[in-house]
Design a protein around this motif. Structure first.
Motif, PDB file in Angstrom:
ATOM      1  N   THR A 131      29.699  34.425  37.838  1.00 24.69           N
ATOM      2  CA  THR A 131      30.358  34.981  39.022  1.00 24.69           C
ATOM      3  C   THR A 131      29.879  34.318  40.303  1.00 24.69           C
ATOM      4  O   THR A 131      30.677  34.035  41.203  1.00 24.69           O
ATOM      5  N   ARG A 132      28.597  34.059  40.385  1.00 20.39           N
ATOM      6  CA  ARG A 132      28.060  33.450  41.606  1.00 20.39           C
ATOM      7  C   ARG A 132      28.672  32.085  41.857  1.00 20.39           C
ATOM      8  O   ARG A 132      29.074  31.758  42.975  1.00 20.39           O
ATOM      9  N   ARG A 133      28.750  31.271  40.805  1.00 17.77           N
ATOM     10  CA  ARG A 133      29.249  29.897  40.978  1.00 17.77           C
ATOM     11  C   ARG A 133      30.724  29.867  41.354  1.00 17.77           C
ATOM     12  O   ARG A 133      31.183  28.898  41.952  1.00 17.77           O
ATOM     13  N   ARG A 134      31.459  30.924  41.019  1.00 15.34           N
ATOM     14  CA  ARG A 134      32.906  30.931  41.263  1.00 15.34           C
ATOM     15  C   ARG A 134      33.321  31.843  42.408  1.00 15.34           C
ATOM     16  O   ARG A 134      34.501  32.070  42.613  1.00 15.34           O
ATOM     17  N   GLY A 135      32.349  32.376  43.130  1.00 14.15           N
ATOM     18  CA  GLY A 135      32.687  33.236  44.260  1.00 14.15           C
ATOM     19  C   GLY A 135      33.325  34.551  43.857  1.00 14.15           C
ATOM     20  O   GLY A 135      34.117  35.133  44.604  1.00 14.15           O
ATOM     21  N   ILE A 136      32.975  35.041  42.663  1.00 15.54           N
ATOM     22  CA  ILE A 136      33.487  36.317  42.159  1.00 15.54           C
ATOM     23  C   ILE A 136      32.424  37.379  42.411  1.00 15.54           C
ATOM     24  O   ILE A 136      31.249  37.183  42.058  1.00 15.54           O
ATOM     25  N   LEU A 137      32.779  38.488  43.010  1.00 15.05           N
ATOM     26  CA  LEU A 137      31.807  39.539  43.294  1.00 15.05           C
ATOM     27  C   LEU A 137      31.457  40.289  42.007  1.00 15.05           C
ATOM     28  O   LEU A 137      32.347  40.644  41.220  1.00 15.05           O
ATOM     29  N   LEU A 138      30.175  40.524  41.807  1.00  9.09           N
ATOM     30  CA  LEU A 138      29.708  41.241  40.617  1.00  9.09           C
ATOM     31  C   LEU A 138      29.436  42.701  40.987  1.00  9.09           C
ATOM     32  O   LEU A 138      28.578  42.998  41.824  1.00  9.09           O
ATOM     33  N   ILE A 139      30.179  43.595  40.332  1.00  8.58           N
ATOM     34  CA  ILE A 139      30.001  45.040  40.509  1.00  8.58           C
ATOM     35  C   ILE A 139      29.314  45.577  39.257  1.00  8.58           C
ATOM     36  O   ILE A 139      29.839  45.434  38.147  1.00  8.58           O
ATOM     37  N   VAL A 140      28.146  46.181  39.418  1.00  9.12           N
ATOM     38  CA  VAL A 140      27.454  46.803  38.291  1.00  9.12           C
ATOM     39  C   VAL A 140      27.592  48.318  38.415  1.00  9.12           C
ATOM     40  O   VAL A 140      27.189  48.904  39.418  1.00  9.12           O
ATOM     41  N   ASP A 141      28.185  48.930  37.415  1.00  3.06           N
ATOM     42  CA  ASP A 141      28.419  50.367  37.362  1.00  3.06           C
ATOM     43  C   ASP A 141      27.194  51.027  36.722  1.00  3.06           C
ATOM     44  O   ASP A 141      26.987  50.944  35.513  1.00  3.06           O
ATOM     45  N   GLU A 142      26.371  51.677  37.560  1.00  7.00           N
ATOM     46  CA  GLU A 142      25.169  52.359  37.065  1.00  7.00           C
ATOM     47  C   GLU A 142      25.301  53.874  37.213  1.00  7.00           C
ATOM     48  O   GLU A 142      24.312  54.569  37.413  1.00  7.00           O
ATOM     49  N   VAL A 143      26.534  54.357  37.109  1.00  4.57           N
ATOM     50  CA  VAL A 143      26.762  55.796  37.221  1.00  4.57           C
ATOM     51  C   VAL A 143      25.946  56.553  36.183  1.00  4.57           C
ATOM     52  O   VAL A 143      25.322  57.574  36.487  1.00  4.57           O
ATOM     53  N   GLN A 144      25.899  56.070  34.951  1.00  4.27           N
ATOM     54  CA  GLN A 144      25.161  56.766  33.900  1.00  4.27           C
ATOM     55  C   GLN A 144      23.787  56.148  33.635  1.00  4.27           C
ATOM     56  O   GLN A 144      22.854  56.850  33.256  1.00  4.27           O
ATOM     57  N   THR A 145      23.633  54.858  33.847  1.00  8.19           N
ATOM     58  CA  THR A 145      22.378  54.191  33.518  1.00  8.19           C
ATOM     59  C   THR A 145      21.332  54.295  34.620  1.00  8.19           C
ATOM     60  O   THR A 145      20.151  54.023  34.382  1.00  8.19           O
ATOM     61  N   GLY A 146      21.730  54.688  35.831  1.00  7.88           N
ATOM     62  CA  GLY A 146      20.832  54.651  36.977  1.00  7.88           C
ATOM     63  C   GLY A 146      19.795  55.755  37.003  1.00  7.88           C
ATOM     64  O   GLY A 146      19.821  56.706  36.221  1.00  7.88           O
ATOM     65  N   VAL A 147      18.831  55.606  37.903  1.00 11.24           N
ATOM     66  CA  VAL A 147      17.764  56.573  38.167  1.00 11.24           C
ATOM     67  C   VAL A 147      16.889  56.784  36.924  1.00 11.24           C
ATOM     68  O   VAL A 147      16.631  57.910  36.493  1.00 11.24           O
TER      69      VAL A 147
END
Length: 468
Positions: free
Chosen positions: A255-271
């Protein structure tokens, strides 16, 4: 006749007849879309730590914990005191998105927890109070910033039930009756047990990473320039499928090399759920946007998107919602975040999770109905399979949702609350509070062992060979 007023239950009100009446009224009056109430026919009237007391007088060990919402368990005294403090203070409980001392304190605590590389200068968007709304906001921001429409999402993904979130969710059954929403390109998530490429093992992640890169660079690949890629570090509803660290790093580089934004969904994995405060930290991956809900509200509704400051280009009101300023949730959330950090509950989740994973693996080795055991921290799963059916070329047997449901029901009858997930609802999912004790973990393993044995014996009596 018992009326609703007669059955208002508190922690001391345990009345089996009242419980049955409440369940009957709910079944009659509530939508056919209700879910947990179908498989967990209990009426909670009290709760503390890892335990729920039902109106039937029984106590249940809760290894669902609000689908991962209750990081510190039910009614933790520090969290309850934070809520009571706000109530006693006379502070407004609803203020839209106005600035308040509670919001400021919560924001300070939340920023301090963010992954290094994001915490230094983030922007926070307070959304409507659900993870789905936070996903919607992240997708809209990515499309606004890049001027592109296409979003890359993965097989097995679950991001919510609103239109945009559902578009990037993988489950076909809930999408099929509805019109398509948004331009989404679906990519294969690495799943060693049921490898999308039919090879299994570590090769699943290696091939997935190469496939994604080749596809994005193929001028005839059919994917228009993507605005974003959205992924879960551990797919929860998809069956507790952890993404390998090397694969996550590859997605970040792609994603970085292609200018694509990376969204990480941590709704359940977070905290702290997976053994790190944020699951992406294990791989050293810093997303452009981090989507949060569930545990950050301390059991109350709250959702936030954190993103890099330079992405903050949208106009006032571009994403709004009436319930963005839940003061009680912010107080409870701050108390929860501080507790998880101060008591090192992330590290605790890693230790207890490893112990539970080893115990589950041992249970799985004793019966052919367990096809795979997996997880990370206190986010664990056992995939239940049909031992009579032929295995595929990687050794995986077909999922057995009926047997999985029978085991879940047997656990509930013995006092353990778990739920199902996965491609065919055949994965037994364990999401206990991070405060779960060693004794409670052992008790859960014992109940699971009894329930698996009961189902194995039932299959044997029916003429089905179960032992490996």
């Amino acid at each position: 006749m018992i009326s609703p007023a007669d059955t208002e239950a508190g922690p001391g009100n345990t009345d089996p007849a009242a419980a049955a009446a409440i369940l009957a009224r709910q079944a009659t009056r509530e939508s056919a879309a209700r879910t947990y109430a179908r498989s967990l026919p209990i009426v909670p009237v009290g709760a503390h730590g890892s335990w729920i007391t039902g109106a039937d007088g029984r106590r249940y060990l809760d290894f669902l914990a609000g689908a991962g919402t209750l990081a510190t368990g039910h009614n933790h005294p520090v969290v309850v005191e934070a809520i009571e403090r706000v109530l006693r203070s006379g502070a407004p409980l609803h203020v839209l998105d106005l600035a308040t001392p509670e919001k400021d304190a919560f924001t300070e605590e939340l920023v301090a927890t963010l992954p290094v590389g994001l915490r230094e200068d983030p922007r926070l968007l307070f959304c409507g109070p659900t993870g789905a709304d936070a996903v919607e906001a992240a997708l809209k921001l990515a499309q606004t910033v890049t001027g592109r429409q296409t979003v890359l999402a993965f097989t097995g993904a679950y991001h919510g039930m609103t239109a945009g979130a559902l578009a990037v969710t993988g489950k076909v059954a809930v999408k099929e009756p509805l019109p398509a929403a948004g331009a989404v390109a679906r990519l294969p998530f690495p799943y060693p047990y049921r490898c999308p490429f039919g090879v299994g093992g570590p090769a699943s992640a290696e091939i997935s990473a190469r496939f994604v890169e080749r596809l994005l660079d193929d001028p005839c690949g059919g994917i228009t320039s993507p605005a974003a890629m959205i992924l879960e570090v551990v797919q929860g509803e998809g069956g507790v499928v952890p993404a390998p660290d090397t694969w996550l790093r590859a997605m970040r580089e792609v994603t970085r090399r292609r200018g694509i934004l990376l969204i990480v969904d941590e709704v359940q994995t977070g905290v702290g759920r997976t053994g790190r405060f944020w699951a992406c930290e294990r791989a050293g991956v810093v997303p452009d946007m981090l989507v949060m809900s569930k545990a950050i509200g301390g059991g109350l509704p709250l959702a936030v998107v954190a993103y890099r400051a330079e992405l903050d280009t949208w106009a006032p009101g571009a994403h709004a919602g009436t319930f963005r300023g839940n003061q009680l949730a912010m107080a409870a959330g701050r108390a929860t975040l501080r507790l998880v950090r101060a008591q090192e509950l992330s590290e605790r989740a890693a230790v207890v999770g490893d112990r539970l994973l080893a115990g589950l693996a041992q249970l799985g080795r004793g019966t052919a109905i367990v096809g795979d055991v997996r997880g990370r921290g206190l986010m664990l799963g056992l995939e239940i399979v049909d031992p009579e059916a032929a295995a595929d070329r990687t050794g995986a047997r077909p999922a057995d949702p009926h047997r999985a449901a029978a085991i879940r029901d047997a656990c509930l009858a013995r006092g353990l609350i778990i739920e199902l997930g996965g491609r065919h609802d055949a994965v037994l999912r364990l999401l206990p509070p991070l405060t779960v004790s060693d004794e409670e973990a052992e008790l859960a393993l014992g109940i699971l062992a009894e329930s698996l044995e009961a189902e194995t014996s039932a299959g044997t009596r029916a003429g089905t060979p179960q032992a490996r």
